[in-house]
Every structure is written in C-alpha cells, then in structure tokens.
Scaffold this motif. Structure first.
Motif, PDB file in Angstrom:
ATOM      1  N   VAL A 285      34.391  40.740   9.131  1.00  0.00           N
ATOM      2  CA  VAL A 285      33.972  41.742   9.051  1.00  0.00           C
ATOM      3  C   VAL A 285      33.335  42.142  10.132  1.00  0.00           C
ATOM      4  N   LEU A 286      32.649  40.954  11.025  1.00  0.00           N
ATOM      5  CA  LEU A 286      32.472  41.798  11.818  1.00  0.00           C
ATOM      6  C   LEU A 286      32.556  41.544  13.643  1.00  0.00           C
ATOM      7  N   PRO A 287      32.838  43.019  14.439  1.00  0.00           N
ATOM      8  CA  PRO A 287      33.679  43.408  15.601  1.00  0.00           C
ATOM      9  C   PRO A 287      33.540  42.716  16.440  1.00  0.00           C
TER      10      PRO A 287
ATOM     11  N   LEU B  84      21.594  48.060  13.172  1.00  0.00           N
ATOM     12  CA  LEU B  84      21.463  47.402  11.651  1.00  0.00           C
ATOM     13  C   LEU B  84      22.678  48.833  11.541  1.00  0.00           C
ATOM     14  N   SER B  85      24.149  47.649  11.109  1.00  0.00           N
ATOM     15  CA  SER B  85      25.530  48.485  11.784  1.00  0.00           C
ATOM     16  C   SER B  85      25.737  48.097  10.117  1.00  0.00           C
ATOM     17  N   TRP B  86      27.077  49.093   9.328  1.00  0.00           N
ATOM     18  CA  TRP B  86      27.467  48.783   7.935  1.00  0.00           C
ATOM     19  C   TRP B  86      28.097  47.501   8.133  1.00  0.00           C
ATOM     20  N   GLU B  87      28.556  46.857   8.608  1.00  0.00           N
ATOM     21  CA  GLU B  87      29.601  45.703   9.858  1.00  0.00           C
ATOM     22  C   GLU B  87      28.390  44.736   8.685  1.00  0.00           C
ATOM     23  N   ILE B  88      26.856  45.016   9.487  1.00  0.00           N
ATOM     24  CA  ILE B  88      26.027  43.805   9.482  1.00  0.00           C
ATOM     25  C   ILE B  88      25.716  43.465   8.406  1.00  0.00           C
ATOM     26  N   VAL B  89      25.524  44.326   7.495  1.00  0.00           N
ATOM     27  CA  VAL B  89      24.957  44.747   6.151  1.00  0.00           C
ATOM     28  C   VAL B  89      25.797  44.469   5.721  1.00  0.00           C
TER      29      VAL B  89
ATOM     30  N   LEU C 186      25.286  38.421  16.596  1.00  0.00           N
ATOM     31  CA  LEU C 186      24.747  36.766  15.446  1.00  0.00           C
ATOM     32  C   LEU C 186      23.511  36.952  15.196  1.00  0.00           C
ATOM     33  N   LEU C 187      22.387  37.407  15.641  1.00  0.00           N
ATOM     34  CA  LEU C 187      21.010  38.013  15.636  1.00  0.00           C
ATOM     35  C   LEU C 187      20.552  38.553  14.337  1.00  0.00           C
ATOM     36  N   LEU C 188      21.607  39.761  15.054  1.00  0.00           N
ATOM     37  CA  LEU C 188      21.212  40.822  13.508  1.00  0.00           C
ATOM     38  C   LEU C 188      21.393  40.589  12.095  1.00  0.00           C
ATOM     39  N   ALA C 189      23.013  39.956  12.385  1.00  0.00           N
ATOM     40  CA  ALA C 189      23.436  39.129  11.054  1.00  0.00           C
ATOM     41  C   ALA C 189      22.060  37.935  10.184  1.00  0.00           C
TER      42      ALA C 189
END
Length: 429
Positions: free
Chosen positions: A110-112, A300-305, A366-369
């Motif tokens: 999921v995460l780029p 926050l991006s859609w991938e993070i959410v 990683l932090l944002l996730a």
C-alpha cells in the motif's frame, strides 16, 4: 518547555480530573479528551509549541513507557498465567507474529516506495495494543472473564515483547540502507538488549530484596513503600542508560523480577507508579495531539489513511481469528477481540524514537502511517468501546444459563490491571 505550555497541560489535566467520573459513563475516553485538547491547544490556539524531535517530547515519552512497562511487568503472575493461559498465549504466540507479518505485507503493497524491512519496522511499531484506549472493555465485569483478561494480559505483555523486536528491525533497516554496518548494527542490538537485561535484573532483584527485608524487619514507613517501587523502576532505567542498554527492556525485565521476587511483601506497592504512569500517559496524549497528530494532518495521503484502516481491521482481526482456531470461540468473540486492539502509548514512543535515532530514507512515511493509525484508533476505539461492549454482552447473555458458550464461559483469574480499580467516592463527601 515554556511556562504557558506547562500551564496549558496542567489546566487540561485539571479539567479532565474534575469531570472524570461523569466522562467514564460516556463515549469520551481519556485518550479522546486529551488528544482533542492537544489538537486545540497546539495547531488551533498555538499554546503548545514543541517539536517531535525535541528533548522534552523524547523525555516525556521515555519516562511514560518506562513506568508503564515496569508496572505492567510487576503484576505478571506466573501461577495465574499457568491456570489460564489459552487466550493470552494464543494472542501473543500466534496472533502477534501473524499481525507483524500481515502488517509488513500490507505496508509493502500500500505505501509507496518503502522497502520490505521498513515495512517490518512499521508493522512492529503498530503491533502493540493499548487497553487504556478501550478501558470500558477491560474493566466491564459483564464481559466473560476469560475474554476480558485475555485482552488485558495481551496489552500488558506485547509492549515488552515488541521493544526488542523494534530495535532489531530498526538496526536491520539501518544496516540495509548503509547508515550502519552489519557488525555495528549487531553490536548495537546486543548492547541494547543485553545491557537492558542486566540492568533490569539487577534493579528488580535489589528492589525486591530491599522491600522484603524492610517489611520483615519493620524498617520502612508504609508510604515509602510506594516510593521504593518507583525508585526501583528509575534504578533500572538509570543503570541501562549508564551501560548503554534499552531503558524499556530494563523496565520490563526489572518489573517482572521485582514482582516475582517480592512475593506480596509490603502488600499493594504499585499505586504511586500506576498513578504516575496515568498522569504521564495523559500528558503524552496531549502532546500527541498538539505536536504530532495536528501537524501531520495536512500531509496525510490516501495511501497512508488506507494503511491505517487496514492496520486496525484486516491486519489485526484476521490474525486474531487465526489464533482462535481450535478453541471453539464463536464468531462474535473473534470479532470483538479482533476489533479491540487499539494502538496507543507504545506506538507513540516508537515514533519518537524513530525520529530521534534513525536515518531511514522513508522515515516520514513511516511516521505519518503510525500517527494516522493511532489517531484513528483513539477516536474509533474510544467511541465504540461502550456500545460494542453492550452488544457483545447482550449476545453472551442471550444463551440459556445452563448452555453458555463453552469457550467463553471458562472463568479466568484476574491477572493484571493497567489502571487500578479504586472504590467509588461520593464527591459530595
């Protein structure tokens, strides 16, 4: 920390304390209250202006987790665990490893751009659960004791299990990225774990022996018993810092050694360390809202959410269901236990360590996730704890008294409480 920042934090804690009894029966958990207050005090009003990489934030996070780990480990009862180990053993021995694997796979998918080992670091950071975020679940005695205590013990022990795994994974990631050589990474991990073990055992044994001798010979004033416990936790952390080991491993091992060796000497000696941990935990969530969650919202991006949502659902719930295979646990029980794996304190501390000590190329991702997952968990688990508990209790009580669900109805002893149960006090007195 400036004076107005300290005043703001103190006011928020004071406000919650004044209405805590009323809020306990509502959907507003302590974590929701403090995180929301932090969001208002930080990004909105600018009353708290700290940085996630700053020394005050790091010191707060480390002190909080140190006290919580020591207190949790000091309550581990091997006798009680032997008498009812099925649920926590499955959640920790099967569910936790599968959760880490699932989180790693989902992270890569999921995460780029993040690597496999970075996804592993992230998964371990979010594998810890925090029962305090769903306090209504683990303190509601209407829930079958086996399920309630299983969740409680899982939350108390998985922090201590994940700490060494986190340091190992972080060292591997840094070695892979070239910021550390393989030998340096291995040496660092061995120091963190080895010296942490030495510090924990030394402090825990010394504290327990001091307590037993002092109480047997009536050398200690009763109120100093509480301070002796706190001093033992701080001693473990101090020795670990001096040797270059992990204060968290030292705190967990020290708490276990202290609790095992003291053999009930001195009676209840963990009240002060519990309350101290409770206070620091409250401040940590204020700082999380003001300093970590608030500034991250715009990034926050859609991938993070999406990763955060999957981490709280699929990544947690499928491994829990797998861990219950062969136990006879009903589907409502599997769903209930699977959902109530909130992320909180340990994940916040891991995030602070990640920023302070690592040099990974996708550190910000990683932090944002982590931040997104904790933020969603604070609100969803807090709001859903009471209504989903009521629904689960209704399902359990719908069975005839002489034919209760077999697996769920097995009684379990009280193994530990993250938050001490205190008798109700009439505020009018």
């Amino acid at each position: 920390m400036e004076g107005w920042e300290l005043a703001t934090i103190a006011f928020v804690v004071l406000a919650f304390s004044a209405v805590s009894r009323r809020l306990e029966s509502s959907v507003v958990s302590a974590a929701i209250f403090f995180t929301s207050a932090g969001l208002l005090a930080g990004p909105v009003f600018g009353l708290i202006d700290l940085h996630i990489g700053g020394e005050p934030v790091k010191l707060l996070a480390e002190a909080t987790l140190t006290l919580v780990l020591f207190a949790d480990a000091s309550r581990i009862s091997l006798h009680a665990l032997r008498s009812e180990f099925a649920v926590p053993a499955r959640l920790l021995g099967i569910g936790l490893p599968l959760t880490i694997v699932a989180g790693t796979v989902v992270g890569v998918a999921v995460l780029p751009h993040i690597s496999l080992v970075e996804a592993l670091v992230l998964s371990i950071m979010l594998a810890c659960t925090d029962a305090a975020l769903g306090q209504a679940v683990v303190t509601d005695e209407r829930i079958p004791s086996r399920i309630r205590q299983g969740l409680n013990v899982e939350s108390g022990l998985n922090d201590g299990i994940c700490v060494p795994l986190f340091f190992i994974a972080l060292a591997i990631a840094e070695a892979e990225e070239g910021s550390l050589t393989a030998s340096s990474a291995a040496h660092l991990v061995l120091e963190e774990i080895g010296y942490g073990l030495v510090a924990g055992v030394s402090a825990g044994v010394l504290g327990a022996l001091a307590l037993r001798v002092a109480t047997r010979r009536s050398l200690v004033e009763p109120h100093w018993l509480q301070l002796l416990t706190v001093a033992t936790a701080l001693l473990a952390a101090g020795i670990a810092l001096g040797l270059g080991g992990s204060i968290f491993i030292a705190a967990f091992v020290g708490g276990f050694a202290f609790g095992t060796l003291r053999r009930e000497a001195g009676g209840e000696v963990s009240y002060l360390i519990d309350e101290g941990g409770e206070l620091l935990n409250a401040v940590t969530f204020i700082i999380f809202g003001a300093v970590i969650l608030g500034p991250a919202l715009d990034e926050l991006s859609w991938e993070i959410v999406l990763y955060a949502v999957l981490s709280l659902t699929v990544v947690r719930m499928l491994p829990v269901a797998a861990s219950f295979i062969g136990t006879g646990a009903r589907l409502p029980t599997q769903a209930f236990v699977g959902w109530f794996g909130p992320r909180g304190l340990a994940s916040i501390v891991f995030a602070v360590i990640l920023i302070d000590e690592s040099a990974l190329p996708h550190e910000r991702t990683l932090l944002l996730a982590v931040v997104a997952t904790i933020g969603i968990s604070v609100y969803l688990h807090g709001v859903s704890a009471r209504p989903l508990t009521d629904r689960y209790v209704r399902w359990y009580r719908s069975h005839p008294r002489d034919q209760p669900p077999r697996m769920e109805s097995v009684p379990a002893p009280a193994l530990r409480w993250r938050k001490p149960r205190t008798p109700a006090v009439d505020p009018g007195q």
